[in-house]
Motif scaffolding. Sequence first.
Motif, short mmCIF file in Angstrom:
data_model
loop_
_atom_site.label_atom_id
_atom_site.label_comp_id
_atom_site.label_asym_id
_atom_site.label_seq_id
_atom_site.Cartn_x
_atom_site.Cartn_y
_atom_site.Cartn_z
N UNK A 265 -15.32 25.46 50.73
CA UNK A 265 -14.22 25.66 51.65
C UNK A 265 -13.13 26.51 51.02
N UNK A 266 -12.13 26.81 51.79
CA UNK A 266 -10.98 27.57 51.30
C UNK A 266 -10.30 26.84 50.16
N UNK A 267 -10.40 25.52 50.15
CA UNK A 267 -9.72 24.71 49.13
C UNK A 267 -10.63 24.41 47.94
N UNK A 268 -11.85 24.91 47.96
CA UNK A 268 -12.75 24.70 46.83
C UNK A 268 -14.07 24.09 47.25
N UNK A 269 -14.90 23.82 46.26
CA UNK A 269 -16.22 23.26 46.49
C UNK A 269 -16.12 21.76 46.79
N UNK A 270 -16.65 21.35 47.94
CA UNK A 270 -16.68 19.94 48.28
C UNK A 270 -17.90 19.30 47.60
N UNK A 271 -17.73 18.09 47.10
CA UNK A 271 -18.84 17.40 46.47
C UNK A 271 -18.35 16.35 45.51
N UNK A 272 -19.27 15.84 44.70
CA UNK A 272 -18.93 14.75 43.79
C UNK A 272 -19.77 14.84 42.54
N UNK A 273 -19.36 14.09 41.52
CA UNK A 273 -20.09 14.04 40.26
C UNK A 273 -20.26 12.60 39.83
N UNK A 274 -21.33 12.38 39.06
CA UNK A 274 -21.50 11.07 38.42
C UNK A 274 -22.28 11.27 37.13
N UNK A 275 -22.10 10.35 36.21
CA UNK A 275 -22.83 10.37 34.95
C UNK A 275 -24.16 9.66 35.14
N UNK A 276 -25.25 10.30 34.71
CA UNK A 276 -26.56 9.67 34.84
C UNK A 276 -27.14 9.25 33.49
N UNK A 277 -26.65 9.85 32.39
CA UNK A 277 -27.10 9.48 31.04
C UNK A 277 -25.94 9.62 30.07
N UNK A 278 -25.82 8.67 29.16
CA UNK A 278 -24.81 8.77 28.12
C UNK A 278 -23.50 8.11 28.49
N UNK A 279 -22.72 7.78 27.44
CA UNK A 279 -21.43 7.12 27.67
C UNK A 279 -20.36 7.64 26.73
N UNK A 280 -20.57 8.83 26.17
CA UNK A 280 -19.54 9.46 25.36
C UNK A 280 -19.68 9.24 23.87
N UNK A 281 -20.60 8.38 23.45
CA UNK A 281 -20.83 8.13 22.02
C UNK A 281 -22.05 8.91 21.58
N UNK A 282 -21.92 9.78 20.55
CA UNK A 282 -23.05 10.59 20.14
C UNK A 282 -24.11 9.78 19.41
N UNK A 283 -25.31 9.69 20.02
CA UNK A 283 -26.45 9.02 19.40
C UNK A 283 -27.67 9.32 20.24
N UNK A 284 -28.84 9.29 19.63
CA UNK A 284 -30.09 9.49 20.35
C UNK A 284 -30.81 8.15 20.43
N UNK A 285 -30.36 7.32 21.36
CA UNK A 285 -30.95 6.00 21.53
C UNK A 285 -31.38 5.81 22.97
#
Length: 373
Positions: A265-285
């Motif tokens: 739209x004129x005011x920007x892209x309509x939509x949403x985001x969500x995190x599907x993997x990870x929580x901000x802590x660096x690790x490969x677990x």
Amino acid sequence: CALLALAACRKASGGSDSAASAVPPSQFGSAGCAGASQAFTPGQTPTEVVLATAMLGPNSQLCAARDGEVLYVTGAGGTVYALDFSGGGAPVETTLVQAGVVDALLALAGVATPAELSGIAVIDADTLYAIERTSHAILAIDRVLVDTVSLAYGLPSEVPGYADGPGALARFHFSQPSMLAATSDGRVFVADPGNHALRMLQDGFVATVAGSGAPFFADGSLQATFFDTPAGVCIDCSNHVLVTETGAAGVGGHRVRELTLGPLTFFGQIGSSKTILGFGTPASTEGVGVLAAVDAPVAPVVSETGELYWIDSGTGVLRERETGATCPLWIDCANAVLAPEFTPAATLSLALTEGGVLYALDAGAAKLLRITP
């Protein structure tokens, strides 16, 4: 995975919301939703692809075509190569852009620093786009005509910037190697790590899809979505744009995000985001969804059946998210690539061909590897 498998490949799983406006993957390039899912086997060692040309540089990345078993690779000195695997065995190598060609183009724009190409994507039957980090611009490259290169988006400058608008005036900040992903309806999504934003190219204009120029973390509406150094982007098979964040600014990142797009739209892209993997802590677990820690994830690709592959660049680990299954820490994942690890903190990229072959490029080790089958 078992403890042995923790050295090289760990799986994660998570669901996604399929209610999204159409984001159709390109019919020509595989920046998402292409090729078959992979069957990793314990002890499997990726095979090095022997290249006749010493083409790889520290920023090299690759992409795959969907209209043939061809990989495109950015190389040292602003070079670009096509690797045709359609005949089986060793690839047929073609130099699309020779050393010095991009330097000459940038010199006309007042940029004297040698070119550093990184991310590359197939846009259509005729064109590739490549990210040029020295000038913070995006180049168009002919897929057939040798040394045919032009400026596509971005005002070339050794000083990065942040501006939307007409393509020739737009500004980017390619602070580290990053990716592009094209759709079949003319859009190209670009991870802009230095501006902590996802950008969109369409019809000669640049718009910000999400992110504000400052690093942070927040999910929600696209206008309220923040990133910390997004470097990977692809399109999944359920009309989502997936973004991986390396977290280089230290205030977020280490996540895989899923964007659902609505109308522009004129005011920007309509939509949403969500995190599907990870929580901000660096690790490969391992874990399910956001309980699966990731470490500076890069190079996401998605199979036709929905498996997501990426590399945790912080640990050099190839990882997979399965659909409809879980792989918690106490279960031995039978499908694990045990060795070798990829070079941590190097430029790493993945490409899944239409024929179902997964390739990895480890620029730190100057190697192209065939993962499976």
